[in-house]
Design a protein around this motif. Structure first.
Motif, PDB file in Angstrom:
ATOM      1  N   UNK A   1      -0.491  -4.610 -28.144  1.00 27.33           N
ATOM      2  CA  UNK A   1      -1.240  -4.916 -26.932  1.00 27.33           C
ATOM      3  C   UNK A   1      -0.554  -6.025 -26.137  1.00 27.33           C
ATOM      4  N   UNK A   2      -0.814  -6.019 -24.868  1.00 26.98           N
ATOM      5  CA  UNK A   2      -0.230  -7.043 -24.018  1.00 26.98           C
ATOM      6  C   UNK A   2      -0.856  -8.382 -24.313  1.00 26.98           C
ATOM      7  N   UNK A   7      -8.867 -11.953 -26.172  1.00 22.51           N
ATOM      8  CA  UNK A   7      -8.811 -12.104 -27.621  1.00 22.51           C
ATOM      9  C   UNK A   7      -9.787 -11.206 -28.347  1.00 22.51           C
ATOM     10  N   UNK A   8     -11.001 -11.012 -27.778  1.00 21.58           N
ATOM     11  CA  UNK A   8     -11.999 -10.231 -28.486  1.00 21.58           C
ATOM     12  C   UNK A   8     -11.583  -8.784 -28.632  1.00 21.58           C
ATOM     13  N   UNK A   9     -10.690  -8.297 -27.762  1.00 22.85           N
ATOM     14  CA  UNK A   9     -10.287  -6.906 -27.825  1.00 22.85           C
ATOM     15  C   UNK A   9      -9.240  -6.654 -28.882  1.00 22.85           C
ATOM     16  N   UNK A  74      -6.962  -4.540 -22.473  1.00 21.84           N
ATOM     17  CA  UNK A  74      -6.268  -3.264 -22.381  1.00 21.84           C
ATOM     18  C   UNK A  74      -6.789  -2.251 -23.398  1.00 21.84           C
ATOM     19  N   UNK A  75      -7.278  -2.695 -24.540  1.00 20.81           N
ATOM     20  CA  UNK A  75      -7.830  -1.758 -25.516  1.00 20.81           C
ATOM     21  C   UNK A  75      -9.004  -0.993 -24.918  1.00 20.81           C
ATOM     22  N   UNK A  76      -9.926  -1.720 -24.298  1.00 23.93           N
ATOM     23  CA  UNK A  76     -11.093  -1.082 -23.693  1.00 23.93           C
ATOM     24  C   UNK A  76     -10.676  -0.155 -22.563  1.00 23.93           C
ATOM     25  N   UNK A 131      -5.351   1.530 -33.076  1.00 24.38           N
ATOM     26  CA  UNK A 131      -6.334   0.442 -33.056  1.00 24.38           C
ATOM     27  C   UNK A 131      -7.620   0.960 -33.682  1.00 24.38           C
ATOM     28  N   UNK A 132      -7.848   0.711 -34.975  1.00 23.83           N
ATOM     29  CA  UNK A 132      -8.988   1.301 -35.687  1.00 23.83           C
ATOM     30  C   UNK A 132     -10.332   1.079 -35.008  1.00 23.83           C
TER      31      UNK A 132
END
Length: 212
Positions: A1-2, A7-9, A74-76, A131-132
Motif C-alpha cells: 500500500x502507498x 494507518x487504520x486501513x 487505498x485499501x478501501x 489484504x486479508x
C-alpha cells in the motif's frame, strides 16, 4: 500500500473498513469519477503500488479531501473498485430448481472468463486478495449475496421435493460451486466451456434427488 494510506486501513486487526459519509449530493459523481480514473490508470499499465491518493484525485479532477472523505485509504478504495467491476446475481428463470442452479453457476463461469480476459480485473483481485481484511469484507458483502442466492434455490428444492430433505444446503453449495471455482482459481489452464454449469448441476443432482 502507498504510504499515503490511512494507518487504520493497513492494520490487520483494526476491524471492518470504516464506512465513509456520502457528503454532498455531487459526491456520488465524484466517487464515480475516482473509480473510473483508477480503472483507466490500471488499463494504461500503472501498477497499484504506483497509485497514490493524490495522483488518483488529480486524475479524477477532484480535491484530495474529496477522496479521503469517501475512502479512508487505498485499501478501501480498491475494494470499491473491485465492487464496481462486479455484476448482480443473474435473473433466475424460475422454471425449476435445476434451471436456477444452472443460471447461478453459469454466472460464475462467465465471471471466471471475464477475469481471465481482463488484466485489470486480475490486478485488482490480486491486490484485494493480498489484504486479508479487505478480502474478508468483499466476501461478507458481494460473495455472501451470491451464496444466499444459492441457499434460497436449494431450500426451495428441498421444500418441493426436488432435493432430499435431509441434505445439508451449505454442503450442497460447496458441491455445486467447488468444481467451477477449482477451474477458475486453482486450474486456470483448464477451459470453462459452455455447458459446464449444466454438467456440474446434473451430476450433483443425481446424488441428492430423493430415492423413490
Amino acid at each position: 500500500m502507498s504510504a499515503t494510506s490511512a494507518p487504520s486501513a493497513s492494520t490487520p486487526d483494526a476491524g471492518p473498513l470504516p464506512v465513509q459519509p456520502r457528503g454532498r449530493p455531487r459526491s456520488a459523481a465524484a466517487g464515480t469519477a475516482v473509480i473510473e480514473s483508477v480503472l483507466r490508470l490500471l488499463e494504461e499499465g500503472v501498477t497499484v503500488s504506483e497509485l497514490s491518493m493524490e495522483r488518483i484525485a488529480r486524475e479524477a479532477g477532484v480535491g484530495k479531501a474529496t477522496v479521503y472523505r469517501r475512502w479512508a485509504g487505498k485499501e478501501a478504495l480498491m475494494l470499491d473498485v473491485l465492487r464496481s467491476m462486479d455484476e448482480r446475481n443473474p435473473e433466475l428463470p424460475g422454471t425449476s430448481v435445476r434451471d436456477d442452479l444452472v443460471a447461478l453457476l453459469d454466472f460464475l463461469r462467465r465471471r471466471g472468463l471475464a477475469k481471465r480476459s481482463s488484466a485489470v480485473m486480475r490486478t485488482v483481485v490480486a491486490e484485494v486478495q493480498a489484504r486479508p481484511r479487505v478480502w474478508k469484507e468483499y466476501h461478507e458483502t458481494v460473495v455472501s449475496a451470491r451464496r444466499e442466492a444459492f441457499l434460497a434455490v436449494l431450500r426451495r428444492g428441498m421444500a418441493s421435493g426436488e432435493i432430499r430433505g435431509d441434505a445439508d444446503p451449505e454442503l450442497l453449495i460447496d458441491l455445486f460451486v467447488g468444481p467451477m471455482l477449482a477451474r477458475v482459481v486453482l486450474h486456470e489452464w483448464k477451459e470453462l466451456p459452455e455447458g459446464l454449469a449444466e454438467r456440474i448441476v446434473d451430476t450433483v443432482l443425481q446424488g441428492v434427488r430423493p430415492v423413490p
